[in-house]
Scaffold this active site. Structure first.
Site, PDB file in Angstrom:
ATOM      1  N   ASP A 121      74.838  -9.100 -74.404  1.00  0.00           N
ATOM      2  CA  ASP A 121      73.717 -10.024 -74.544  1.00  0.00           C
ATOM      3  C   ASP A 121      73.193 -10.431 -73.178  1.00  0.00           C
ATOM      4  O   ASP A 121      71.994 -10.698 -73.001  1.00  0.00           O
ATOM      5  CB  ASP A 121      74.154 -11.255 -75.344  1.00  0.00           C
ATOM      6  CG  ASP A 121      73.013 -12.228 -75.576  1.00  0.00           C
ATOM      7  OD1 ASP A 121      71.927 -11.774 -75.992  1.00  0.00           O
ATOM      8  OD2 ASP A 121      73.191 -13.434 -75.326  1.00  0.00           O
ATOM      9  N   ASP A 124      71.208  -7.129 -71.571  1.00  0.00           N
ATOM     10  CA  ASP A 124      69.822  -6.830 -71.955  1.00  0.00           C
ATOM     11  C   ASP A 124      68.823  -7.626 -71.136  1.00  0.00           C
ATOM     12  O   ASP A 124      67.827  -7.090 -70.649  1.00  0.00           O
ATOM     13  CB  ASP A 124      69.607  -7.029 -73.464  1.00  0.00           C
ATOM     14  CG  ASP A 124      69.859  -8.456 -73.924  1.00  0.00           C
ATOM     15  OD1 ASP A 124      70.197  -9.314 -73.086  1.00  0.00           O
ATOM     16  OD2 ASP A 124      69.733  -8.711 -75.140  1.00  0.00           O
ATOM     17  N   ASP A 142      65.405 -10.525 -79.015  1.00  0.00           N
ATOM     18  CA  ASP A 142      66.716 -10.878 -78.482  1.00  0.00           C
ATOM     19  C   ASP A 142      67.213 -12.184 -79.089  1.00  0.00           C
ATOM     20  O   ASP A 142      68.365 -12.278 -79.539  1.00  0.00           O
ATOM     21  CB  ASP A 142      66.629 -10.995 -76.957  1.00  0.00           C
ATOM     22  CG  ASP A 142      67.964 -11.402 -76.347  1.00  0.00           C
ATOM     23  OD1 ASP A 142      68.990 -10.796 -76.695  1.00  0.00           O
ATOM     24  OD2 ASP A 142      67.981 -12.336 -75.518  1.00  0.00           O
ATOM     25  N   ASP A 146      70.349 -12.520 -81.683  1.00  0.00           N
ATOM     26  CA  ASP A 146      71.461 -13.371 -81.244  1.00  0.00           C
ATOM     27  C   ASP A 146      71.904 -14.304 -82.367  1.00  0.00           C
ATOM     28  O   ASP A 146      73.097 -14.493 -82.613  1.00  0.00           O
ATOM     29  CB  ASP A 146      71.059 -14.208 -80.022  1.00  0.00           C
ATOM     30  CG  ASP A 146      71.061 -13.404 -78.742  1.00  0.00           C
ATOM     31  OD1 ASP A 146      71.555 -12.255 -78.762  1.00  0.00           O
ATOM     32  OD2 ASP A 146      70.558 -13.922 -77.724  1.00  0.00           O
TER      33      ASP A 146
END
Length: 252
Positions: A121, A124, A142, A146
């Protein structure tokens, strides 16, 4: 053999009392909460995480440069930031599956997979910054994935019976509220990034480390408490800033 956790409400009350006592001797009635948000020094539960935030922000700033170097390294592999986002989600789903199984090896494995999910995470965003490919579309994807990964992890914990459904519900509810208050606050022009001690990376780290040592149930408990404190601090920060705007318009 670990003893079962006490009832949710009683334990949360005891933990809150233990946390608050070293910092304040005055109990603030909840009914006066909105009025006291403009007096930051008197809101005891607000001041607990506030004392730690400067240290955390310094650490986050130090790590940012390291993450940028990491992003440059991973960008050489040719994968897009979005690809790394899906890699992080994959590890989150794998950790959920591992949590869904009972056994002496599954819990530590799930914790390691949570760490891997949190790492990718970070990757990216680091790759996006290093390559200049930061887009609103990527940021939206994203953030959305998440949340999906986080919910999956806690569902796995609940299915595996590592924590009571009540504590899982508290942990995931306030974890999502921490993210929501930031998104809603920033939509109103209030910067809440870095406010509080329980951002997603810290919550995942707590859960991962305690799961690796076989204490996932206490990981959920700690995440719940940290998320509640962060939610209160972000709500307080947004309230104070918005109150200043209202006061400023009233005077003009």
């Amino acid at each position: 053999m670990l003893r079962p956790l006490p009832p949710s409400c009683a334990l949360l009350k005891d933990l809150s009392a233990g946390l608050l006592h070293p910092f304040t001797t005055q109990v603030t009635p909840f009914s006066t909460f909105p009025n006291l948000l403009t007096r930051r020094s008197t809101l005891s539960i607000y001041n607990i995480p506030a004392r730690l935030v400067p240290l955390l922000n310094k650490l986050r700033a130090t790590l940012d440069s390291a993450f940028l170097s990491t992003g440059r390294g991973f960008s050489k592999l040719g994968l897009t930031p979005t690809s790394w986002t899906f890699v992080g989600l994959l590890f989150a789903l794998l950790s959920a599956l591992a949590f869904g199984n009972r056994g002496s090896l599954w819990q530590p494995l799930a914790g390691l997979l949570v760490l891997a999910s949190g790492f990718f995470d970070i990757v990216d965003g680091a790759v996006a910054r290093a390559t200049g490919r930061m887009t609103k579309r990527g940021a939206f994807l994203d953030s959305t994935l998440d949340r999906l990964g986080e919910v999956a992890i806690y569902l796995g914990i609940m299915v595996g019976g590592y924590s009571s459904p009540e504590w899982v519900l508290v942990a995931i509810t306030f974890s999502l509220l921490v993210s929501y208050t930031r998104a809603r606050g920033e939509a109103l022009g209030i910067k809440l990034s870095g406010v509080g001690i329980g951002e997603r990376s810290e919550r995942l780290l707590i859960l991962a480390v305690l799961s690796i040592v076989g204490l996932a149930s206490y990981g959920v408990l700690v995440v719940a408490v940290v998320a509640i404190l962060t939610f209160l601090q972000r709500t307080g920060t947004a309230w104070m800033n918005l109150s200043k705007e209202v006061s400023g318009r009233a005077l003009s």
